[in-house]
Design a protein around this motif. Structure first.
Motif, short mmCIF file in Angstrom:
data_model
loop_
_atom_site.label_atom_id
_atom_site.label_comp_id
_atom_site.label_asym_id
_atom_site.label_seq_id
_atom_site.Cartn_x
_atom_site.Cartn_y
_atom_site.Cartn_z
N SER A 198 -21.65 -14.42 44.71
CA SER A 198 -21.68 -15.48 43.69
C SER A 198 -20.30 -15.65 43.07
O SER A 198 -19.87 -16.78 42.79
CB SER A 198 -22.72 -15.16 42.62
OG SER A 198 -22.38 -13.99 41.90
N THR A 199 -19.58 -14.55 42.85
CA THR A 199 -18.23 -14.63 42.30
C THR A 199 -17.29 -15.32 43.29
O THR A 199 -16.49 -16.19 42.91
CB THR A 199 -17.70 -13.22 41.98
OG1 THR A 199 -18.59 -12.58 41.07
CG2 THR A 199 -16.32 -13.28 41.36
N THR A 200 -17.40 -14.96 44.55
CA THR A 200 -16.55 -15.56 45.59
C THR A 200 -16.78 -17.06 45.70
O THR A 200 -15.84 -17.84 45.85
CB THR A 200 -16.84 -14.90 46.95
OG1 THR A 200 -16.61 -13.49 46.85
CG2 THR A 200 -15.96 -15.48 48.04
N LEU A 201 -18.04 -17.47 45.60
CA LEU A 201 -18.39 -18.89 45.76
C LEU A 201 -18.20 -19.69 44.48
O LEU A 201 -18.24 -20.92 44.50
CB LEU A 201 -19.84 -19.02 46.23
CG LEU A 201 -20.17 -18.42 47.60
CD1 LEU A 201 -21.66 -18.55 47.89
CD2 LEU A 201 -19.35 -19.08 48.70
N GLY A 202 -18.05 -19.00 43.37
CA GLY A 202 -17.92 -19.69 42.08
C GLY A 202 -19.23 -20.25 41.57
O GLY A 202 -19.25 -21.22 40.82
N LEU A 203 -20.34 -19.63 41.98
CA LEU A 203 -21.65 -20.07 41.52
C LEU A 203 -22.18 -19.11 40.45
O LEU A 203 -21.94 -17.90 40.52
CB LEU A 203 -22.65 -20.11 42.69
CG LEU A 203 -22.38 -21.17 43.76
CD1 LEU A 203 -23.34 -20.99 44.94
CD2 LEU A 203 -22.50 -22.58 43.20
N LYS A 204 -22.88 -19.65 39.47
CA LYS A 204 -23.44 -18.80 38.42
C LYS A 204 -24.56 -17.93 38.98
O LYS A 204 -25.38 -18.41 39.77
CB LYS A 204 -23.96 -19.66 37.27
CG LYS A 204 -22.85 -20.41 36.53
CD LYS A 204 -23.40 -21.28 35.41
CE LYS A 204 -22.26 -22.01 34.70
NZ LYS A 204 -22.78 -22.91 33.63
N GLY A 205 -24.58 -16.69 38.56
CA GLY A 205 -25.51 -15.74 39.13
C GLY A 205 -26.69 -15.41 38.26
O GLY A 205 -26.64 -15.50 37.03
N ILE A 206 -27.79 -15.03 38.92
CA ILE A 206 -28.98 -14.50 38.25
C ILE A 206 -28.98 -12.99 38.47
O ILE A 206 -29.19 -12.52 39.59
CB ILE A 206 -30.27 -15.11 38.84
CG1 ILE A 206 -30.28 -16.63 38.71
CG2 ILE A 206 -31.51 -14.51 38.16
CD1 ILE A 206 -31.45 -17.31 39.40
N PRO A 207 -28.72 -12.22 37.43
CA PRO A 207 -28.64 -10.77 37.62
C PRO A 207 -30.00 -10.15 37.91
O PRO A 207 -31.04 -10.67 37.48
CB PRO A 207 -28.07 -10.26 36.29
CG PRO A 207 -28.44 -11.31 35.29
CD PRO A 207 -28.44 -12.62 36.04
N ALA A 208 -29.98 -9.04 38.63
CA ALA A 208 -31.22 -8.30 38.88
C ALA A 208 -31.89 -7.92 37.57
O ALA A 208 -33.11 -7.84 37.48
CB ALA A 208 -30.91 -7.06 39.72
#
Length: 417
Positions: A198-208
């Protein structure tokens, strides 16, 4: 319906004929004889198929068909046809229609649309009105009308007190409450798993953490109320550990995992293919390993295709704006066999019915025929030609799978592709 199945290898641990290749005679929808080289004096239809295997009919605990309201995505009729072609004799249908299935009349409507079908449809009623998480829906009335459980599909209940009341109320009539495992405040505007990709793609992440906090909360509420709870589609290692601990405490808890969360990790998202945008999101390999182990040791009670047809306008957009979901009935068997042995694959495809009020029917003389027919050895690349759903949002398209289905026998009906 009268048919004679020829030279079928029976995969059914509950049957005395397990792992044997035999003929099966079915008369008036029930198994009347099992043996070698059975005669066909009444000239019944004979089923002779390449490398034919049969098992108890398969079950999927989470499918969506759109109807009523979203017939452009899928209809109940075609959805059940897809389920039959995919080997499923029983499916539990989610309430995410328009209107949402949140009353006894809604439950009656969908049941009537599926009446007399070869595939048994088990309606899930919404837990809250319009699945908005504010007021409880008509749970008891829906139970009386035939709803087997209550679930706001992919909508998490943020109000812990509302979930507590739902569990307490449903306990009065042995109702099953389902809770989607996500804390929306933690998930925020995330669109995929929060990790390196997600960091590499620049997309916001949903954490576990968003899932695990919700699971932990619901397990505390379950212990407090003494009710029963089903957590659909868990996706993280910690969730498996939390549920394993709850089962050790003898809490009345079950859970499922989506098949794609057992097969694919978040690395596949590098080209922003929205077919891979699902909820919960595809996680990392350590989560997958824990989920597979959870299936093997029984912590995870059932697998699901989490079949959710969406039309092209909802998927062929920028990744951030695409809807969550994938179809999965057609690819379920082939995908599972890339992870598990045939024996384990059939085991997980046939378990879980009892949680929703249906019993497994073994392949034995005298029993009604509730049977799936398949070839476990066919290797192929899943493509559009394998899709019978109206919508084509298939997460496994272009991937190599193993095993194809021929159809089903159930409810005194034969359905073959």
């Amino acid at each position: 319906m009268n048919v004679l199945i020829k030279s079928a290898t029976i995969i059914d641990a509950k049957s005395e004929f397990h792992n044997q290749t035999l003929d099966v005679l079915i008369e008036n929808g029930s198994i009347s004889e099992i043996g070698k080289s059975l005669k066909n004096p009444n000239n019944y239809t004979e089923i002779v198929l390449d490398n034919l295997h049969i098992s108890q009919g398969w079950f999927d605990s989470s499918v969506s068909f759109g109807e009523p309201g979203f017939e452009d995505r899928e209809t109940i009729s075609n959805g059940l046809r897809t389920a039959a072609y995919s080997g499923f004799t029983t499916v539990a249908m989610n309430a995410n229609s328009h209107p949402v299935i949140d009353s006894s009349s809604d439950v009656t409507f969908v049941s009537s649309r599926a009446a007399n079908n070869a595939v048994k449809l088990l309606p899930l009623g919404a837990l809250t009105r319009d699945s908005e998480g504010v007021d409880l829906a008509e749970l008891y009335d829906m139970k009386t009308a035939g709803a087997v459980a209550f679930y706001d599909y992919k909508h998490a209940i943020g109000n812990a007190n509302l979930m507590k009341i739902a569990l307490q109320y449903a306990a009065n009539f042995n109702g099953l409450v389902c809770s989607f495992p996500q804390d929306n405040k933690i998930a925020g505007k995330g669109v995929m798993n929060e990790h390196i990709t997600s960091t590499t793609l620049g997309l916001k992440g949903i954490p576990a953490l968003a899932e695990e906090l919700q699971v932990a909360r619901d397990l505390f509420l379950l212990e407090y109320t003494g009710s029963k709870l089903h957590i659909p589609t868990i996706s993280t290692a910690k969730s498996v550990a939390l549920i394993r601990e709850a089962k050790a405490k003898k809490l009345d808890i079950t859970c499922s995992v989506a098949i794609h969360n057992l097969c694919l990790n978040d690395d596949v998202l590098t080209d922003f293919n929205t077919h891979y945008k699902v909820l919960p999101p595809l996680r990392i390999q350590s989560d997958i390993d824990a989920l597979i182990e959870g299936v093997k040791d029984g912590t995870i009670d059932m697998v699901t295709s989490d079949h959710n047809p969406l039309n092209i306008e909802e998927k062929k957009v920028e990744f951030d704006y695409a809807a969550y979901g994938t179809i999965g009935l057609e690819s379920a068997f082939g995908a599972l066999q890339t992870v598990f042995t045939l024996k384990k694959t059939i085991e997980v495809l046939t378990q879980g019915k009892s949680r929703f009020g249906r019993e497994n029917i073994a392949i034995k003389v005298g029993n009604p025929a509730d049977i799936t027919l398949f070839n476990p050895d066919t290797k192929y690349t899943f493509s559009a030609s394998d899709i019978t759903s109206k919508s084509k949002n298939a997460i496994f398209e272009g991937l190599n799978l193993k095993g194809k289905t021929y159809g089903i026998i159930n409810n005194n009906q034969l359905v073959l592709k």
